[in-house]
Design a protein around this motif. Structure first.
Motif, PDB file in Angstrom:
ATOM      1  N   ILE A   1      42.872  -4.667 -19.571  1.00  0.00           N
ATOM      2  CA  ILE A   1      43.227  -3.344 -20.098  1.00  0.00           C
ATOM      3  C   ILE A   1      43.107  -3.268 -21.611  1.00  0.00           C
ATOM      4  O   ILE A   1      42.535  -2.312 -22.156  1.00  0.00           O
ATOM      5  N   PHE A   2      43.597  -4.257 -22.323  1.00  0.00           N
ATOM      6  CA  PHE A   2      43.670  -4.143 -23.785  1.00  0.00           C
ATOM      7  C   PHE A   2      42.289  -4.201 -24.426  1.00  0.00           C
ATOM      8  O   PHE A   2      41.990  -3.433 -25.353  1.00  0.00           O
ATOM      9  N   ASP A   3      41.424  -5.090 -23.934  1.00  0.00           N
ATOM     10  CA  ASP A   3      40.074  -5.143 -24.492  1.00  0.00           C
ATOM     11  C   ASP A   3      39.293  -3.875 -24.174  1.00  0.00           C
ATOM     12  O   ASP A   3      38.591  -3.317 -25.040  1.00  0.00           O
ATOM     13  N   ASN A   4      39.419  -3.420 -22.936  1.00  0.00           N
ATOM     14  CA  ASN A   4      38.717  -2.190 -22.550  1.00  0.00           C
ATOM     15  C   ASN A   4      39.201  -0.995 -23.363  1.00  0.00           C
ATOM     16  O   ASN A   4      38.421  -0.129 -23.767  1.00  0.00           O
ATOM     17  N   ALA A   5      40.493  -0.943 -23.593  1.00  0.00           N
ATOM     18  CA  ALA A   5      41.053   0.167 -24.365  1.00  0.00           C
ATOM     19  C   ALA A   5      40.559   0.118 -25.807  1.00  0.00           C
ATOM     20  O   ALA A   5      40.233   1.157 -26.397  1.00  0.00           O
ATOM     21  N   ARG A   6      40.484  -1.068 -26.352  1.00  0.00           N
ATOM     22  CA  ARG A   6      40.013  -1.179 -27.755  1.00  0.00           C
ATOM     23  C   ARG A   6      38.555  -0.760 -27.861  1.00  0.00           C
ATOM     24  O   ARG A   6      38.136  -0.168 -28.880  1.00  0.00           O
ATOM     25  N   ASN A   7      37.788  -1.028 -26.819  1.00  0.00           N
ATOM     26  CA  ASN A   7      36.394  -0.579 -26.809  1.00  0.00           C
ATOM     27  C   ASN A   7      36.287   0.937 -26.669  1.00  0.00           C
ATOM     28  O   ASN A   7      35.336   1.554 -27.154  1.00  0.00           O
ATOM     29  N   TYR A   8      37.289   1.539 -26.018  1.00  0.00           N
ATOM     30  CA  TYR A   8      37.275   2.990 -25.828  1.00  0.00           C
ATOM     31  C   TYR A   8      37.588   3.714 -27.134  1.00  0.00           C
ATOM     32  O   TYR A   8      36.948   4.715 -27.475  1.00  0.00           O
ATOM     33  N   SER A   9      38.590   3.204 -27.873  1.00  0.00           N
ATOM     34  CA  SER A   9      39.026   3.895 -29.083  1.00  0.00           C
ATOM     35  C   SER A   9      39.902   2.968 -29.901  1.00  0.00           C
ATOM     36  O   SER A   9      40.494   2.024 -29.370  1.00  0.00           O
ATOM     37  N   ASP A  10      39.997   3.251 -31.197  1.00  0.00           N
ATOM     38  CA  ASP A  10      40.884   2.459 -32.046  1.00  0.00           C
ATOM     39  C   ASP A  10      42.261   3.109 -32.193  1.00  0.00           C
ATOM     40  O   ASP A  10      43.077   2.682 -33.003  1.00  0.00           O
ATOM     41  N   LYS A  11      42.508   4.159 -31.419  1.00  0.00           N
ATOM     42  CA  LYS A  11      43.781   4.884 -31.532  1.00  0.00           C
ATOM     43  C   LYS A  11      44.667   4.576 -30.326  1.00  0.00           C
ATOM     44  O   LYS A  11      44.268   4.759 -29.179  1.00  0.00           O
ATOM     45  N   ALA A  12      45.878   4.129 -30.626  1.00  0.00           N
ATOM     46  CA  ALA A  12      46.834   3.764 -29.584  1.00  0.00           C
ATOM     47  C   ALA A  12      48.111   4.579 -29.747  1.00  0.00           C
ATOM     48  O   ALA A  12      48.698   4.636 -30.830  1.00  0.00           O
ATOM     49  N   VAL A  13      48.527   5.211 -28.660  1.00  0.00           N
ATOM     50  CA  VAL A  13      49.800   5.938 -28.606  1.00  0.00           C
ATOM     51  C   VAL A  13      50.623   5.318 -27.486  1.00  0.00           C
ATOM     52  O   VAL A  13      50.168   5.270 -26.335  1.00  0.00           O
ATOM     53  N   VAL A  14      51.796   4.819 -27.821  1.00  0.00           N
ATOM     54  CA  VAL A  14      52.658   4.159 -26.846  1.00  0.00           C
ATOM     55  C   VAL A  14      53.816   5.082 -26.505  1.00  0.00           C
ATOM     56  O   VAL A  14      54.487   5.617 -27.400  1.00  0.00           O
ATOM     57  N   VAL A  15      54.050   5.286 -25.210  1.00  0.00           N
ATOM     58  CA  VAL A  15      55.116   6.179 -24.752  1.00  0.00           C
ATOM     59  C   VAL A  15      56.226   5.353 -24.108  1.00  0.00           C
ATOM     60  O   VAL A  15      55.987   4.587 -23.173  1.00  0.00           O
ATOM     61  N   ILE A  16      57.428   5.509 -24.642  1.00  0.00           N
ATOM     62  CA  ILE A  16      58.616   4.860 -24.097  1.00  0.00           C
ATOM     63  C   ILE A  16      59.570   5.962 -23.652  1.00  0.00           C
ATOM     64  O   ILE A  16      59.893   6.862 -24.437  1.00  0.00           O
ATOM     65  N   ALA A  17      60.038   5.909 -22.407  1.00  0.00           N
ATOM     66  CA  ALA A  17      60.909   6.971 -21.892  1.00  0.00           C
ATOM     67  C   ALA A  17      62.159   6.384 -21.256  1.00  0.00           C
ATOM     68  O   ALA A  17      62.137   5.275 -20.726  1.00  0.00           O
ATOM     69  N   ARG A  18      63.238   7.149 -21.344  1.00  0.00           N
ATOM     70  CA  ARG A  18      64.483   6.790 -20.668  1.00  0.00           C
ATOM     71  C   ARG A  18      65.077   8.044 -20.045  1.00  0.00           C
ATOM     72  O   ARG A  18      65.191   9.075 -20.692  1.00  0.00           O
ATOM     73  N   SER A  19      65.484   7.926 -18.779  1.00  0.00           N
ATOM     74  CA  SER A  19      66.018   9.082 -18.067  1.00  0.00           C
ATOM     75  C   SER A  19      67.534   9.069 -18.089  1.00  0.00           C
ATOM     76  O   SER A  19      68.177   8.087 -18.446  1.00  0.00           O
ATOM     77  N   GLY A  20      68.091  10.186 -17.679  1.00  0.00           N
ATOM     78  CA  GLY A  20      69.542  10.340 -17.576  1.00  0.00           C
ATOM     79  C   GLY A  20      69.830  11.562 -16.735  1.00  0.00           C
ATOM     80  O   GLY A  20      68.960  12.411 -16.536  1.00  0.00           O
ATOM     81  N   GLY A  21      71.047  11.666 -16.253  1.00  0.00           N
ATOM     82  CA  GLY A  21      71.351  12.828 -15.433  1.00  0.00           C
ATOM     83  C   GLY A  21      72.800  12.886 -15.023  1.00  0.00           C
ATOM     84  O   GLY A  21      73.604  11.997 -15.330  1.00  0.00           O
ATOM     85  N   GLU A  22      73.118  13.938 -14.308  1.00  0.00           N
ATOM     86  CA  GLU A  22      74.483  14.175 -13.878  1.00  0.00           C
ATOM     87  C   GLU A  22      74.926  13.118 -12.883  1.00  0.00           C
ATOM     88  O   GLU A  22      74.171  12.687 -12.016  1.00  0.00           O
ATOM     89  N   GLY A  23      76.160  12.679 -13.024  1.00  0.00           N
ATOM     90  CA  GLY A  23      76.751  11.801 -12.041  1.00  0.00           C
ATOM     91  C   GLY A  23      76.762  10.334 -12.391  1.00  0.00           C
ATOM     92  O   GLY A  23      77.395   9.545 -11.692  1.00  0.00           O
ATOM     93  N   ALA A  24      76.064   9.941 -13.450  1.00  0.00           N
ATOM     94  CA  ALA A  24      76.020   8.521 -13.802  1.00  0.00           C
ATOM     95  C   ALA A  24      75.741   8.363 -15.291  1.00  0.00           C
ATOM     96  O   ALA A  24      74.962   9.115 -15.872  1.00  0.00           O
ATOM     97  N   ASP A  25      76.375   7.381 -15.895  1.00  0.00           N
ATOM     98  CA  ASP A  25      76.070   7.026 -17.271  1.00  0.00           C
ATOM     99  C   ASP A  25      75.052   5.899 -17.294  1.00  0.00           C
ATOM    100  O   ASP A  25      74.829   5.214 -16.300  1.00  0.00           O
ATOM    101  N   LEU A  26      74.423   5.720 -18.430  1.00  0.00           N
ATOM    102  CA  LEU A  26      73.338   4.749 -18.549  1.00  0.00           C
ATOM    103  C   LEU A  26      73.897   3.328 -18.648  1.00  0.00           C
ATOM    104  O   LEU A  26      74.936   3.109 -19.300  1.00  0.00           O
TER     105      LEU A  26
END
Length: 966
Positions: free
Chosen positions: A202-227
């Protein structure tokens, strides 16, 4: 709030059991008649059998009618609701959602990487890039009737090209996001292993595709429970079906290498760290997008040399990711500010050790059972006092108790831009108890943008005296879009009394102590641009006859019973008690005197609280007055007494009992049913499953610091609700972000009460423009989900309660003119929030001047062991959020005291609803619901058929009888 569960289904079955028994009895009787007459050969036999089945049929028809017009009427009416949102309103909501996100997305870091060139090829790393978060779960979830703009689509709509190999890699890995919330919790953080990345190159192929990297980190939450504060499932774990489950049945991960006792859910997981390591080696100028409503520990963004830009993008609703794409390419200049502080280590927050699951060991006899598990009454100590969020870090740094730079990464109110601004602070203008300050804002950069003006005050503090934070937001405003070189003068006005502190120890009232008040223009909660001083020569005590100008009655101490037995954090001697006050509780025994006074449904008897001198109010009068006649009359107008005299005990009991997603009908006074719906960011009808476009999460709105957008938010909700024929909106929610781990932070505004209160007020006013009453919730101190309906006793001093946790609601009542309130599940000390005369009557109504109705949070089957309509109406909570008989939502006591309370509750409900859209002239003549018309038609057909069958049977009997006689 909870959705309908199996206990509710059982309650419904119980409510219609007599009707079902009647049907079965008639059926058995008909069979018995057939059996008895089976050998008869007379003409009377067929007539008898026919008559028995006619009785069964008509009896069944009657029973069904009694059911659908009795116990089931509310639910059927709600389930067959009418009203359709217009395309114009939907399109306006879509545009608004994008606009809110464009001003609520926060640029946290930027070393010239952003904006990216329009049309660039982008590698999107992180599983969440293919499955981002749009909001939260539970009552805050989005309606799935409308398509959402995904994060990828948002970037593509902005003209970016996205690496499809990466997209396929992630979607092949997993397509669904783990569920967290009311009915299950899976805290897995989906991310491929580094081996899977490497196997697919993945990493070599991605670098060949473009030199721009955007990393997405997500965390969910909701009613009824704390993290979770640890990604360790506990000592009794078993791997089941590929997932690790803790001793409480909660799934923590199906990725064994991510189970880590030393990491919380708000840190990078082991797999995310491995992925970032690899991306950092292949790419320079990495952009990280944090798609979470709860502030994470983001120290890692400074540890990777190639992470040059960071964006905070909470739940974007159904269209908000379009704004993210436009921010990345510079079409939109980010102007969001952090509505919460970001710290390096969440364990250092003063509430950390006093948040979570703490249960009393000496309260077994008051335990309640939920899904086969017994829960003792629980508690939470607000040991940090008023020092919540930035108030602690700024004050502790000022006192030298902490090294600010070592604790705080991004202050409250922080956010970068693609341009630069200067701000010039004018002089203080004091007049009639108000302070006004002009601030000249100039765009000195090269692109257009908006900025936020923030004013804070630092009050005089005496060591050991009234607790005071050194930094307190006192006013804010968003500029218009300023072109390069353009200026705007922003005026901020606030009341001098807003700087008063509540002295619960000596004066038992709000006090504005003498001394010098520093009022600062700041870039955020930490960085001061300029300061003015406001000297006060004498103390001002807002007590006795000198009430605050905004109060209807003097605010005096009323919450001594909430104080609790624990050390409260104090600024005294430079926070000398910091370690002692912020440690975890060690005492799990409720004091004997408190236990002796504790009530739940096992030992509550309303008759013990009856007042012998109370006189029975008039009921069942025959006054000709109708509810519609009272529209726009004052709450205290004498006409109300005539109307209320018409009501029977049963009328009032039903009105109080059945308040779930509606207020019920009372035919004799022309009280129509009004419909209420869920959704802090949308309108969701839990019965019809119809809903509106989902706007961004409330915290995204908070990040805008834009009161005009908040008004537009409420206006959009109100307009769509009106078109759906919905009169009540279960929102806005404005509890305090006491902890970053609170499950419902996505639908609450901020750690700051002023920001929450001001924005919520505008949302309330926006909805009211369309006659929609907003239930401000959850009133109050519902700041964690853990044990929320297991008799959670909240302990706090009165200064803390008033200045931090009641303050947003106070602003919303006084400035937003809120007409409806939803109380909360938790207790104030040993008293349920919905049974607190001190808060609901003496503070909310008497002090703040609230005129309207108070609804419970979801009134579950059996009242969760403590919810009780009889107890509630006597103390200021008017009705119950349920559409069925749950056992304790009907008032059965017919004493004068109970009837007086019922009458007052009915007054509050009727006053609110008659002044809503439901009683606008154009909405009063809508006629019967479709199901009611259909039921009448079916009844007529069935009765006609029965008559014809009966006539035919009689004719046959007569003919055969004549034949037999011959």
């Amino acid at each position: 709030m909870l959705a309908v569960n199996m206990a509710d289904v059982i309650s419904v079955i119980k409510s219609i059991a007599p009707h079902l028994v009647a049907i079965v009895t008639l059926f058995v009787a008909a069979l018995v008649v057939m059996f008895i007459t089976r050998k008869e050969k007379s003409a009377r036999k067929n007539l008898t059998i026919t008559a028995s089945w006619l009785v069964f049929g008509l009896g069944t028809l009657l029973s069904i009618n009694l059911m659908i017009n009795g116990p089931l009427k509310t639910m059927i009416t709600l389930a067959t609701g009418r009203g359709v949102i217009t395309e114009q309103s939907l399109n306006e909501a879509k545009s608004l959602g994008e606009e809110i996100s464009s001003e609520g997305i926060v640029l946290l870091k930027n070393d010239s990487t952003l904006p990216l060139q329009k049309g660039s090829k982008i590698n999107l790393f992180g599983w969440s890039s293919t499955n981002p978060l749009y909001g939260g779960t539970g009552s805050g979830g989005l309606n799935d009737s409308f398509p959402t703009v995904s994060l990828i689509e948002g970037l593509q709509n902005a003209g970016f090209e996205v690496n499809e190999e990466l997209v396929k890699f992630y979607t092949d890995f997993r397509q669904t996001r783990p569920t967290v919330g009311m009915w299950g919790q899976d805290w897995t953080i989906p991310e491929p292993s580094i081996e899977q990345y490497n196997e697919a190159n993945i990493f070599d192929n991605a670098r060949n595709y473009s030199d721009k990297a955007v990393v997405v980190i997500a965390r969910s939450g909701g009613e009824g429970a704390d993290l979770p504060r640890s990604l360790d499932p506990g000592v009794e774990d078993t791997f089941v079906d590929g997932g690790t489950f803790g001793s409480k049945g909660i799934r923590y991960s199906d990725q064994k290498d991510d189970l880590d006792v030393d990491k919380s859910y708000l840190e990078l997981s082991n797999r995310e760290t491995a992925m970032l390591d690899a991306v950092n080696k292949k790419f320079k100028n990495i952009v990280v997008i944090i798609n979470a409503s709860n502030p994470m520990e983001l120290g890692f963004v400074n540890e990777y040399e190639n992470i040059t830009s960071v964006i905070w993008c909470p739940g974007a609703g159904q269209t908000g990711f379009n704004a993210l794409g436009k921010i990345l390419d510079g079409e939109v200049n980010p102007s969001g500010k952090t509505s919460d502080i970001f710290v390096y280590d969440l364990k250092t927050t003063p509430s950390y050790n006093n948040f979570g699951d703490f249960r009393y060991t000496n309260m077994d006899e008051f335990a309640v059972e939920d899904r086969g598990v017994s829960h003792n009454p629980s508690f939470i100590n607000y040991a940090e006092g008023i020092y919540v969020g930035y108030r602690f870090y700024e004050t502790a740094a000022k006192e030298g108790a902490i090294n600010y730079a070592g604790y705080v990464q991004y202050p409250f109110g922080y956010g970068l831009s693609y341009t630069n601004f200067t701000k010039e602070m004018g002089e203080i203008v004091a007049n009639n108890g108000k302070i006004s300050i002009d601030v000249l804002v100039t765009n000195t950069g090269n692109v257009a943008g908006k900025d936020v003006v923030q004013l804070y005050f630092n009050p005089p503090y005496t060591n050991g005296g009234i607790e005071k934070a050194s930094t307190n937001l006192v006013g804010f405003a968003k500029t218009k879009l300023l072109q390069p070189g353009e200026s705007e003068t922003v005026k901020i006005t606030f009341a001098v009394e807003d700087m008063a502190s509540f002295d619960e120890k000596i004066k038992k009232a709000y006090v504005l102590e003498k001394g010098v008040y520093e009022i600062s223009l700041q870039e955020d909660s930490h960085n001061i641009l300029d300061t003015r001083t406001f000297p006060l020569e004498d103390d001002i005590v807002y007590g006795d006859t000198n009430k605050r100008s905004s109060d209807d009655a003097v605010a005096t101490s009323k919450l001594d019973d909430m104080r609790g037995d624990f050390t409260v954090l104090s600024r005294k001697d430079k926070f000398a008690n910091l370690e002692e006050a912020t440690k975890a509780p060690t005492n799990f025994v409720l004091p004997a005197d408190k236990k002796a006074e504790f009530l739940n449904n096992s030992n509550y008897d309303g008759k013990k609280f009856d007042i012998e001198s109370d006189k029975m109010p008039k009921t069942n009068a025959n006054n000709k007055i109708k509810l519609a006649d009272l529209r726009e009359l004052d709450y205290d107008d004498e006409a109300w007494e005539s109307l209320l005299d018409n009501l029977s005990f049963d009328d009032m009991s039903k009105l109080v009992a059945l308040g779930g997603y509606q207020t019920t009908t009372i035919g004799k006074i022309g009280k129509v049913q009004t419909v209420d719906c869920d959704g802090p960011s949308s309108i969701n009808n839990n019965f019809t499953k119809k809903g509106s476009i989902g706007l961004p999460a409330t915290i995204m709105l908070a990040n805008t610091f834009n009161t005009d957008l908040a008004h537009s938010f409420g206006d959009s909700i109100g307009k769509m609700a009106n078109e759906m024929e919905v009169s009540g909106w279960y929102a806005p929610a404005m509890n305090t972000h006491r902890s970053a781990f609170a499950g419902r932070n996505f639908e609450y505004f901020s750690e700051d009460p002023l920001l929450a209160g001001k924005l919520a007020s505008e949302a309330v006013k926006g909805a009211e423009d369309h006659g929609v009453y907003a239930y401000i919730k959850h009133f109050a101190l519902n700041d964690q989900e853990t044990n929320r309906n297991y008799q959670l006793m909240t302990w706090a001093d009165e200064q803390t309660v008033r200045e931090i946790y009641l303050r947003p609601f106070e602003i919303c009542v006084k400035e937003g003119k809120a007409k409806a309130v939803m109380s909360s599940f938790n207790h104030y000390g040993i008293t349920p929030a919905a049974a607190s005369n001190e808060v609901l009557n003496k503070i909310l109504r008497d002090e703040w001047g609230f005129r309207g109705m108070v609804l419970t949070d979801y009134f579950g089957a059996g009242g969760y062991g403590y919810m009780n309509a009889d107890r509630y109406i006597r103390n200021g909570n008017d009705f119950c959020l349920t559409a069925i008989d749950t056992g304790y939502n009907y008032v059965k006591d017919k004493s004068a005291t109970a009837v007086i309370a019922l009458r007052k509750a009915s007054h509050n409900i009727l006053y609110t609803t008659v002044n809503s859209r439901a009683y606008a002239p154009e909405n009063l003549n809508l006629g019967m619901m479709g199901w009611q018309i259909a039921a009448i038609v079916i009844d007529i057909i069935c009765i006609a058929a029965a008559v014809l069958l009966a006539l035919k049977a009689w004719k046959n009997y007569a003919t055969r009888k004549d034949t037999d006689n011959e």
